[in-house]
Write a protein that holds these residues in place. Structure first.
Motif, PDB file in Angstrom:
ATOM      1  N   PRO A  46       0.897  -1.199   0.085  1.00 22.92           N
ATOM      2  CA  PRO A  46      -0.025   0.070  -0.030  1.00 22.92           C
ATOM      3  C   PRO A  46       0.620   1.090  -0.102  1.00 22.92           C
ATOM      4  O   PRO A  46       0.554   2.201  -0.585  1.00 22.92           O
ATOM      5  N   ALA A  47       1.933   1.144   0.508  1.00 25.56           N
ATOM      6  CA  ALA A  47       2.891   2.400   0.545  1.00 25.56           C
ATOM      7  C   ALA A  47       3.143   2.681  -0.749  1.00 25.56           C
ATOM      8  O   ALA A  47       3.453   3.782  -0.988  1.00 25.56           O
ATOM      9  N   ILE A  48       3.435   2.112  -1.661  1.00 19.82           N
ATOM     10  CA  ILE A  48       3.875   2.054  -3.050  1.00 19.82           C
ATOM     11  C   ILE A  48       2.900   3.060  -3.771  1.00 19.82           C
ATOM     12  O   ILE A  48       2.972   3.900  -4.385  1.00 19.82           O
ATOM     13  N   THR A  49       1.524   2.467  -3.667  1.00 14.36           N
ATOM     14  CA  THR A  49       0.396   2.872  -4.175  1.00 14.36           C
ATOM     15  C   THR A  49      -0.268   4.407  -3.652  1.00 14.36           C
ATOM     16  O   THR A  49      -0.724   5.060  -4.212  1.00 14.36           O
ATOM     17  N   ALA A  50       0.128   4.619  -2.271  1.00 14.45           N
ATOM     18  CA  ALA A  50       0.042   5.596  -1.738  1.00 14.45           C
ATOM     19  C   ALA A  50       0.781   6.881  -2.291  1.00 14.45           C
ATOM     20  O   ALA A  50       0.444   8.108  -2.243  1.00 14.45           O
ATOM     21  N   GLN A  51       2.188   6.626  -2.361  1.00 14.69           N
ATOM     22  CA  GLN A  51       2.975   7.589  -2.824  1.00 14.69           C
ATOM     23  C   GLN A  51       3.384   7.796  -4.174  1.00 14.69           C
ATOM     24  O   GLN A  51       3.818   8.742  -4.719  1.00 14.69           O
ATOM     25  N   HIS A  52       2.885   6.707  -4.969  1.00 15.77           N
ATOM     26  CA  HIS A  52       3.354   6.758  -6.277  1.00 15.77           C
ATOM     27  C   HIS A  52       2.232   6.527  -7.470  1.00 15.77           C
ATOM     28  O   HIS A  52       1.249   5.765  -7.105  1.00 15.77           O
ATOM     29  N   ILE A  53       2.654   6.899  -8.578  1.00 19.01           N
ATOM     30  CA  ILE A  53       1.873   6.328  -9.837  1.00 19.01           C
ATOM     31  C   ILE A  53       2.573   5.207 -10.507  1.00 19.01           C
ATOM     32  O   ILE A  53       3.586   5.301 -10.803  1.00 19.01           O
ATOM     33  N   LEU A  54       1.812   4.182 -10.864  1.00 22.52           N
ATOM     34  CA  LEU A  54       2.515   3.184 -11.561  1.00 22.52           C
ATOM     35  C   LEU A  54       1.812   2.695 -12.707  1.00 22.52           C
ATOM     36  O   LEU A  54       0.840   2.504 -13.115  1.00 22.52           O
ATOM     37  N   CYS A  55       3.047   3.105 -13.941  1.00 20.28           N
ATOM     38  CA  CYS A  55       2.300   2.748 -15.232  1.00 20.28           C
ATOM     39  C   CYS A  55       2.966   1.510 -15.715  1.00 20.28           C
ATOM     40  O   CYS A  55       4.159   1.400 -15.686  1.00 20.28           O
ATOM     41  N   PHE A  56       2.138   0.725 -16.383  1.00 21.94           N
ATOM     42  CA  PHE A  56       2.917  -0.412 -17.162  1.00 21.94           C
ATOM     43  C   PHE A  56       2.280  -0.711 -18.474  1.00 21.94           C
ATOM     44  O   PHE A  56       1.213  -0.537 -18.625  1.00 21.94           O
ATOM     45  N   GLY A  57       2.941  -1.579 -19.262  1.00 20.71           N
ATOM     46  CA  GLY A  57       2.617  -2.031 -20.538  1.00 20.71           C
ATOM     47  C   GLY A  57       2.661  -3.649 -20.676  1.00 20.71           C
ATOM     48  O   GLY A  57       3.011  -4.275 -19.560  1.00 20.71           O
ATOM     49  N   HIS A  58       2.647  -3.998 -21.886  1.00 23.94           N
ATOM     50  CA  HIS A  58       2.983  -5.327 -22.143  1.00 23.94           C
ATOM     51  C   HIS A  58       1.695  -6.463 -21.735  1.00 23.94           C
ATOM     52  O   HIS A  58       2.089  -7.673 -21.154  1.00 23.94           O
ATOM     53  N   TRP A  59       0.554  -6.142 -21.696  1.00 19.49           N
ATOM     54  CA  TRP A  59      -0.510  -6.828 -21.284  1.00 19.49           C
ATOM     55  C   TRP A  59      -1.888  -6.098 -21.941  1.00 19.49           C
ATOM     56  O   TRP A  59      -2.580  -5.872 -21.435  1.00 19.49           O
ATOM     57  N   ALA A  60      -1.843  -6.336 -23.178  1.00 17.37           N
ATOM     58  CA  ALA A  60      -2.883  -5.808 -24.067  1.00 17.37           C
ATOM     59  C   ALA A  60      -4.164  -6.443 -23.800  1.00 17.37           C
ATOM     60  O   ALA A  60      -5.165  -5.677 -23.824  1.00 17.37           O
ATOM     61  N   ALA A  61      -4.150  -7.630 -23.423  1.00 16.48           N
ATOM     62  CA  ALA A  61      -5.515  -8.224 -23.119  1.00 16.48           C
ATOM     63  C   ALA A  61      -6.445  -7.367 -22.085  1.00 16.48           C
ATOM     64  O   ALA A  61      -7.545  -7.532 -21.974  1.00 16.48           O
ATOM     65  N   LEU A  62      -5.850  -6.722 -21.172  1.00 19.08           N
ATOM     66  CA  LEU A  62      -6.552  -5.924 -20.167  1.00 19.08           C
ATOM     67  C   LEU A  62      -7.087  -4.576 -20.718  1.00 19.08           C
ATOM     68  O   LEU A  62      -7.970  -4.179 -19.960  1.00 19.08           O
ATOM     69  N   GLN A  63      -6.547  -4.386 -21.988  1.00 16.70           N
ATOM     70  CA  GLN A  63      -7.073  -2.998 -22.569  1.00 16.70           C
ATOM     71  C   GLN A  63      -7.186  -1.886 -21.702  1.00 16.70           C
ATOM     72  O   GLN A  63      -7.956  -0.951 -21.745  1.00 16.70           O
ATOM     73  N   GLY A  64      -6.348  -1.768 -20.837  1.00 20.45           N
ATOM     74  CA  GLY A  64      -5.900  -0.705 -19.963  1.00 20.45           C
ATOM     75  C   GLY A  64      -6.837  -0.716 -18.644  1.00 20.45           C
ATOM     76  O   GLY A  64      -6.691   0.112 -17.864  1.00 20.45           O
ATOM     77  N   HIS A  65      -7.570  -1.836 -18.528  1.00 21.63           N
ATOM     78  CA  HIS A  65      -8.562  -1.786 -17.359  1.00 21.63           C
ATOM     79  C   HIS A  65      -7.980  -2.496 -16.350  1.00 21.63           C
ATOM     80  O   HIS A  65      -7.740  -3.706 -16.106  1.00 21.63           O
ATOM     81  N   VAL A  66      -7.415  -1.731 -15.070  1.00 16.09           N
ATOM     82  CA  VAL A  66      -7.054  -2.239 -13.994  1.00 16.09           C
ATOM     83  C   VAL A  66      -7.927  -1.820 -12.803  1.00 16.09           C
ATOM     84  O   VAL A  66      -8.036  -0.537 -12.671  1.00 16.09           O
ATOM     85  N   ALA A  67      -8.098  -2.597 -12.005  1.00 15.76           N
ATOM     86  CA  ALA A  67      -9.073  -2.194 -10.715  1.00 15.76           C
ATOM     87  C   ALA A  67      -8.374  -2.022  -9.405  1.00 15.76           C
ATOM     88  O   ALA A  67      -8.684  -2.282  -8.474  1.00 15.76           O
ATOM     89  N   THR A  68      -7.207  -1.242  -9.669  1.00 17.30           N
ATOM     90  CA  THR A  68      -6.238  -0.984  -8.648  1.00 17.30           C
ATOM     91  C   THR A  68      -5.882   0.668  -8.439  1.00 17.30           C
ATOM     92  O   THR A  68      -5.740   0.778  -9.508  1.00 17.30           O
ATOM     93  N   ASN A  69      -6.152   1.341  -7.433  1.00 16.96           N
ATOM     94  CA  ASN A  69      -6.071   2.739  -7.310  1.00 16.96           C
ATOM     95  C   ASN A  69      -4.648   3.354  -7.689  1.00 16.96           C
ATOM     96  O   ASN A  69      -3.395   2.638  -7.007  1.00 16.96           O
ATOM     97  N   LYS A  70      -4.215   4.009  -8.761  1.00 10.84           N
ATOM     98  CA  LYS A  70      -3.093   4.352  -9.078  1.00 10.84           C
ATOM     99  C   LYS A  70      -2.036   3.736  -9.553  1.00 10.84           C
ATOM    100  O   LYS A  70      -0.876   3.734  -9.543  1.00 10.84           O
ATOM    101  N   VAL A  71      -2.525   2.639 -10.339  1.00 11.37           N
ATOM    102  CA  VAL A  71      -1.850   1.678 -11.136  1.00 11.37           C
ATOM    103  C   VAL A  71      -2.678   1.654 -12.658  1.00 11.37           C
ATOM    104  O   VAL A  71      -3.732   1.446 -12.671  1.00 11.37           O
ATOM    105  N   PHE A  72      -1.998   1.707 -13.683  1.00  9.38           N
ATOM    106  CA  PHE A  72      -2.528   2.057 -14.774  1.00  9.38           C
ATOM    107  C   PHE A  72      -1.946   1.272 -15.821  1.00  9.38           C
ATOM    108  O   PHE A  72      -0.707   1.123 -16.115  1.00  9.38           O
ATOM    109  N   GLY A  73      -2.686   0.348 -16.626  1.00  9.50           N
ATOM    110  CA  GLY A  73      -2.061  -0.458 -17.659  1.00  9.50           C
ATOM    111  C   GLY A  73      -2.366   0.473 -19.076  1.00  9.50           C
ATOM    112  O   GLY A  73      -3.425   0.676 -19.188  1.00  9.50           O
TER     113      GLY A  73
END
Length: 124
Positions: free
Chosen positions: A71-98
């Protein structure tokens, strides 16, 4: 020659779990797999390679890797990632973006403006 040596020793799925005692090619292979192929894992770091899509493995201990972020990571940072096209950018986690929305497969190309976390997509 170095590329051939590197490629010949790094392709594979073993080891599937991190251990501080890993050395040599096994250590490098796990690190490479974690950075380039990891989608689902267990809380102990065991990697699962069979599922590339958003459907989860039958073993419920396997979750998308971002579900295990402290939780400390997502509380203080924004995390963006790629290489998982099947998610179509839909991530149900706050401050984590596909950001991989499948442009190579006919989907959209997506970028994020970090200052306000607004995403922009154009057809690929």
């Amino acid at each position: 020659y170095l590329f051939i040596l590197f490629n010949a020793n790094l392709f594979g799925t073993a080891p599937v779990k991190w251990d501080d005692k890993l050395q040599g090619w096994d250590r490098l292979r796990y690190i490479t797999n974690a950075f380039t192929r990891m989608r689902f894992c267990k809380s102990d770091g065991t990697l699962e390679f069979a599922h590339k899509y958003k459907d989860r493995p039958q073993d419920s201990e396997f979750q998308p890797w971002f579900e295990f972020l402290p939780p400390a990571i997502t509380a203080q940072h924004i995390l963006c990632f790629g290489h998982w096209a099947a998610l179509q950018g839909h991530v149900a986690t706050n401050k984590v973006f596909g950001l991989d929305t499948g442009a190579i497969w006919g989907g959209t190309l997506t970028a994020m403006r970090i200052s306000d976390q607004k995403c922009f997509s154009v057809q690929g």
